[in-house]
Motif scaffolding. Structure first.
Motif, PDB file in Angstrom:
ATOM      1  N   ILE A  92      47.003   4.716  20.053  1.00  0.00           N
ATOM      2  CA  ILE A  92      48.183   5.309  20.682  1.00  0.00           C
ATOM      3  C   ILE A  92      48.543   4.718  22.057  1.00  0.00           C
ATOM      4  N   PHE A 122      48.293   7.456  26.304  1.00  0.00           N
ATOM      5  CA  PHE A 122      49.542   7.915  25.662  1.00  0.00           C
ATOM      6  C   PHE A 122      49.899   9.293  26.207  1.00  0.00           C
ATOM      7  N   LEU A 124      52.227  12.103  25.855  1.00  0.00           N
ATOM      8  CA  LEU A 124      53.274  12.823  25.127  1.00  0.00           C
ATOM      9  C   LEU A 124      53.178  14.329  25.398  1.00  0.00           C
ATOM     10  N   THR A 125      51.994  14.887  25.166  1.00  0.00           N
ATOM     11  CA  THR A 125      51.810  16.340  25.265  1.00  0.00           C
ATOM     12  C   THR A 125      52.055  16.857  26.683  1.00  0.00           C
ATOM     13  N   ALA A 133      56.598  18.390  19.783  1.00  0.00           N
ATOM     14  CA  ALA A 133      56.619  17.239  20.689  1.00  0.00           C
ATOM     15  C   ALA A 133      58.032  16.823  21.087  1.00  0.00           C
ATOM     16  N   LEU A 240      52.094   7.632  15.924  1.00  0.00           N
ATOM     17  CA  LEU A 240      51.207   8.674  15.391  1.00  0.00           C
ATOM     18  C   LEU A 240      50.936   8.487  13.894  1.00  0.00           C
ATOM     19  N   ARG A 244      47.168   8.559  12.856  1.00  0.00           N
ATOM     20  CA  ARG A 244      46.635   9.562  11.925  1.00  0.00           C
ATOM     21  C   ARG A 244      45.763   8.901  10.857  1.00  0.00           C
ATOM     22  N   GLY A 365      48.243  15.636  16.107  1.00  0.00           N
ATOM     23  CA  GLY A 365      48.920  16.534  15.172  1.00  0.00           C
ATOM     24  C   GLY A 365      47.910  17.428  14.466  1.00  0.00           C
ATOM     25  N   ILE A 369      50.565  20.997  11.537  1.00  0.00           N
ATOM     26  CA  ILE A 369      51.683  20.053  11.698  1.00  0.00           C
ATOM     27  C   ILE A 369      51.703  19.076  10.520  1.00  0.00           C
TER      28      ILE A 369
END
Ligand code: COS
Length: 384
Positions: A92, A122, A124-125, A133, A240, A244, A365, A369
């Motif tokens: 990521i 990374f 994002l959150t 997101a 992602l 994943r 995720g 999700i």
């Protein structure tokens, strides 16, 4: 492009030996000290692990997805904190650039990420944007030709070590969803960036996570990934999809380690005058773990192969992550059960893995999700 078989075999051999001989003996030390020794980090850089997926043109090994999952699976044979040290550079922390960056951006950062000179992370959150997101609140407001970033990013893996953040921020304040988000490449030493205190986590000691706070951080327009505004959410999702599959392969490797430890223990451990491996109730647990691991392996290999041919694998990657991470949770639970009292105490390391794998069902995720991604695709295909 795939590596030739001989080079690939050599790489797998090197990783396997490094994991078995160098990393496994350090597992409890890293668990206790919450730190991977500096010389190990240096060796991992020398061995090229930071650049596994960075294209060869930028100094990496350029592994495709099918190759990456084979390597990552081997790293699952030891504590996942080791993989986490270079995991963001492989996944990521670099892939926004690899997938959507401009040539100039790639030239600027990827060669140094491939050697590990630069650690990527990374962002994002946020405190209020986790599973949702697309609801990123962090702002990126245009000031002349620059952007001014303000906001807080939460639970950022490798942030304490990071040199480069891929930051997702809202460039279009009128648009509250996915379409107003952009991705920026921000050097960690830019003025206005500060770090929260590293979190004390349930597991994965040696891997560090903290908040990153951006206060009036001014960055140039050249930091916008790909030079395009408002498409950052799609970049994040593409990254992602790949991440994943990576976590799924790691889950398979850890399941293999736990099965091997459980099998050995059940053969050695005698009760009622025989190895507990001879009891069918123990055999049931071993066989279930083995079968589920094989199922995950088939899913992940198939999805990786499809991704390598250019197929959109968003839904399949979600299926892999859902199954493989839930699977390793069950395998870890059975490993504790097979080890009995020994599974619950620190000495055997099983309880540490049990705590470590719990994260896989949450980050990149949650399982819920992944279920949402899969079901939405089913409904869309049904024409609703
Ligand atoms: N690849 C490319 N584009 C994608 C995509 C993918 N895998 N998934 C979604 N998109 C696109 C969609 O096509 C859509 O584009 P358009 O606006 O052009 O139609 C856009 O992105 C928005 O997609 P969607 O409407 O599906 O977004 P939602 O907000 O409804 O939901 C979820 C997206 C919930 C799936 C997403 O927010 C998510 O994955 N959340 C979890 C985040 C996460 O993993 N966090 C962990 C932290 S990082 S360690």
């Amino acid at each position: 492009m795939a590596l030739d078989q001989e080079t690939m075999d050599q790489l797998l051999n090197t990783v396997d030996r490094f994991v078995e001989q160098r990393l496994r003996p350090l597992e409890s030390q890293v668990g206790e000290n919450d730190k991977i020794p500096d010389d190990v980090i240096e060796e991992m850089k020398q061995l090229g692990f930071y650049g596994l997926t960075i294209p060869e043109a930028y100094g990496g090994l350029g592994l495709n997805m099918s190759e990456e999952i084979q390597v990552v699976r081997l790293f699952g044979h030891t504590s996942p904190a080791f993989r986490s040290a270079f995991g963001t550079n492989v996944g990521i922390g670099s892939q926004s650039l690899v997938i959507d960056g401009t040539e100039a951006q790639k030239q600027q950062y990827l060669p140094k990420m491939a050697t590990g000179e630069i650690v990527g992370s990374f962002c994002l959150t946020e405190p209020e944007a986790g599973s949702d997101a697309a609801s990123v609140k962090m702002t990126a407001v245009k000031v002349g030709s620059n952007y001014r970033l303000n906001g807080t990013k939460r639970y950022i893996t490798n942030a304490p070590q990071a040199d480069l953040f891929t930051v997702f921020a809202r460039t279009n304040q009128a648009e509250k969803g996915a379409r107003g988000v952009s991705a920026f490449l921000v050097d960690a030493d830019t003025q206005g960036i500060s770090m929260g205190k590293p979190y004390n986590k349930m597991g994965q000691q040696g891997a560090h996570v903290c908040d990153v706070i951006f206060e009036d951080v001014e960055v140039s327009a050249e930091t916008l990934v790909g030079g395009n505004e408002d498409v950052g959410f799609k970049t994040a999702m593409k990254v992602l999809d790949k991440g994943r599959l990576h976590i799924s392969a790691l889950s398979i490797g850890i399941a293999e380690r736990l099965i091997s430890d459980s099998l050995n223990y059940s053969i050695e451990r005698k009760q009622f005058g025989q190895s507990i491996a001879e009891f069918q109730l123990i055999q049931g647990m071993l066989a279930d773990s083995q079968t589920e691991t094989y199922a995950a392996q088939c899913m992940v290999a198939d999805t990786a192969r499809r991704r390598d041919t250019g197929e959109n694998v968003a839904t399949l990657a979600a299926s892999c992550k859902l199954f493989a991470t839930e699977m390793v949770g069950r395998v870890a639970d059975r490993a504790v059960q097979i080890h009995g009292g020994a599974g619950y105490i620190e000495d055997y390391g099983i309880e540490r893995f049990y705590r470590d794998v719990r994260l896989f069902r949450i980050y990149e995720g949650t399982s819920q999700i992944q279920q949402t991604v899969i079901a939405k695709d089913m409904i869309r295909r049904a024409g609703l």
